[in-house]
Design an enzyme around this catalytic site. Structure first.
Site, PDB file in Angstrom:
ATOM      1  CE  LYS A 156      20.805 -16.578  23.131  1.00  0.00           C
ATOM      2  NZ  LYS A 156      21.424 -16.793  21.817  1.00  0.00           N
ATOM      3  NE  ARG A 159      24.740 -17.695  14.801  1.00  0.00           N
ATOM      4  CZ  ARG A 159      24.281 -18.163  15.950  1.00  0.00           C
ATOM      5  NH1 ARG A 159      23.103 -18.784  15.989  1.00  0.00           N
ATOM      6  NH2 ARG A 159      24.966 -18.054  17.059  1.00  0.00           N
ATOM      7  CE1 TYR A 211     -13.077 -20.960  17.325  1.00  0.00           C
ATOM      8  CE2 TYR A 211     -11.211 -21.112  18.828  1.00  0.00           C
ATOM      9  CZ  TYR A 211     -12.217 -20.367  18.233  1.00  0.00           C
ATOM     10  OH  TYR A 211     -12.364 -19.037  18.540  1.00  0.00           O
ATOM     11  CG  MET A 246      -5.258 -15.943  20.833  1.00  0.00           C
ATOM     12  SD  MET A 246      -5.794 -14.500  19.898  1.00  0.00           S
ATOM     13  CE  MET A 246      -5.757 -15.131  18.221  1.00  0.00           C
TER      14      MET A 246
END
EC number: 5.1.1.1
Length: 340
Positions: free
Chosen positions: A33, A118, A249, A295
Site C-alpha cells: 500500500k 479504528r 534561508y 523546497m
C-alpha cells in the site's frame, strides 16, 4: 537528478527472514500500500514476485489493478466502490453498512475490531455480517484483525490474541451451521509476526519489515533486517564560501572557516522533510546539511556529483521525532526508482 535506489539483495534478505519465521512463502502477504511504503509499487511487486511471494496487500482498487498480473491473491484494505472485479481480488469489509456496496460473487475478508477501535465490525456483529454476506451472494474468503500494540511489551497483544481466538470460534461455528468453507484467518503485521515463536495463522500481512524496518521495542525480538531504500541527490552548483558567510534561508548556517559548499537537487517538495540548524544531520558519508532545507534543494559541504542523503530512515526519524514509516512514505512518487 535525484533518485531512489532499491537494493534487491536487501529486499530478498528481508523476505528470507520473514519467510523462515512465517514457515513458508505461502504464509507471507507483502504489503504494498501507499506506493509500497514509498519504495515504488511496481518495483517492489516485481521483485517480490521474483522471490516467489504470491500474496499482496494494497490500499485501493487502483493499486490492485496495477499489480493484478503479478500475484494470485490480492487483499484490498480500504476500497468501498468497485467499478470492475477480478477473481484474484479480496475485498476487506470494514463495516456492516458496506455489505450492500460489494459486487456479487466478490471475495471478501471480514475485518473484526478486537481492540484497535479504528475499522472493523464488532464480535457481536459477526452473525449478522455473515448472514448478510451470504444473502448478497458474496464469498467469505477471510477474517482478520489488526494489532494496536504489537511493537510494545504489554498485555494488550495477548488480550487481542484472545479476542481473535473468540472470533475464530464464532466464525467456525457459523460456517459449520451454514455449510460454508472456512475462511483464511490472519491478524499479524510485521511486529506481531515476530512476537510468535510458532506462527500458526494462514498468513501474515508483512509491511514495514519487508522494507528493512521494525518498530519493536526491546526486549522484543528485533530481526536482522536491512533497509531496501537509499535516497540520492545530484549536484546543481558549487561555490566557495568564506568564513562568516551564511547559507540559505534565514542565514542559519554561518561558515566558521573558508569552505566549499554545493547545492543538490532535493528538498521538502520531494518529500525530504525540512531540516534546519536546530537539528544537525550528516549523510552516510559524513557530509553535513548546511542551514535550512529548501523546497527544491539543500546544501552540503561536499563537491561530489552525487551524494547518498540517507540509507537508513531511522536516523532521520530520530531527528524528526517520528517513525521510519513517515520518512519513507513521504518521498515523492516523482523521484525515479531504480533497482540495483
Amino acid at each position: 537528478m535525484a533518485k531512489i535506489l532499491l537494493s534487491k539483495e536487501n529486499l530478498f534478505h528481508n523476505l528470507e527472514i520473514i519467510k523462515n519465521h512465517a514457515g513458508n512463502k505461502d504464509k507471507v502477504a507483502v504489503v504494498l500500500k501507499d506506493n509500497a511504503y514509498g519504495h515504488g509499487l511496481l518495483e517492489i511487486a516485481t521483485m517480490a514476485k521474483e522471490f516467489g511471494i504470491k500474496k499482496a496487500v494494497v490500499r485501493t482498487y487502483e493499486e490492485a489493478s496495477k499489480i493484478e498480473k503479478l500475484f494470485d491473491y490480492i487483499l484490498i484494505l480500504a476500497e468501498t466502490n468497485f467499478p470492475t472485479y477480478s477473481h484474484s481480488f479480496h475485498i476487506a469489509l470494514n463495516s456492516l453498512e458496506n455489505i450492500s456496496n460489494l459486487p456479487k460473487d466478490a471475495n471478501v475478508h471480514i475485518k473484526v475490531d478486537t481492540g484497535m477501535h479504528r475499522n472493523g465490525i464488532s464480535k457481536d456483529e459477526l452473525e449478522e455480517c455473515i448472514h448478510g454476506l451470504c444473502k448478497n451472494n458474496v464469498n467469505i474468503t477471510g477474517v482478520f484483525t489488526h494489532h494496536r500494540s504489537a511493537d510494545e511489551l504489554s498485555t494488550e497483544f495477548y488480550w487481542q490474541n484472545e479476542n481473535f481466538k473468540d472470533v475464530k470460534r464464532i466464525v467456525v461455528n457459523l460456517c459449520e451451521k451454514l455449510s460454508l468453507a472456512l475462511p483464511k484467518f490472519h491478524s499479524c503485521n510485521s511486529s506481531a509476526l515476530f512476537r510468535h515463536n510458532h506462527f500458526d495463522e494462514d498468513f501474515a500481512r508483512v509491511g514495514i519489515a519487508t522494507y528493512g524496518y521494525i518498530e519493536n521495542k526491546k526486549p522484543l525480538r528485533v530481526p536482522d533486517l536491512k533497509p531496501v531504500l537509499s535516497l540520492w541527490a545530484s549536484k546543481i552548483s558549487t561555490r566557495k564560501i568564506t568564513k562568516g558567510q551564511a547559507i540559505g534561508y534565514g542565514g542559519t548556517y554561518i561558515a566558521k572557516e573558508d569552505m566549499i559548499a554545493s547545492t543538490y537537487d532535493l528538498g521538502y517538495g520531494d518529500g525530504f522533510l525540512r531540516i534546519n540548524e536546530k537539528n544537525k544531520y550528516f549523510t552516510p558519508k559524513g557530509y553535513k546539511i548546511l542551514g535550512r532545507v529548501s523546497m527544491d534543494n539543500l546544501s552540503l559541504n561536499s563537491d561530489d556529483k552525487e551524494v547518498c542523503i540517507f540509507d537508513d530512515a531511522n536516523d532521520l526519524a530520530k531527528i524528526h521525532d517520528t517513525i521510519s514509516y513517515e520518512i519513507i512514505t513521504t518521498l515523492s512518487t516523482q523521484i525515479p526508482r531504480q533497482i540495483v
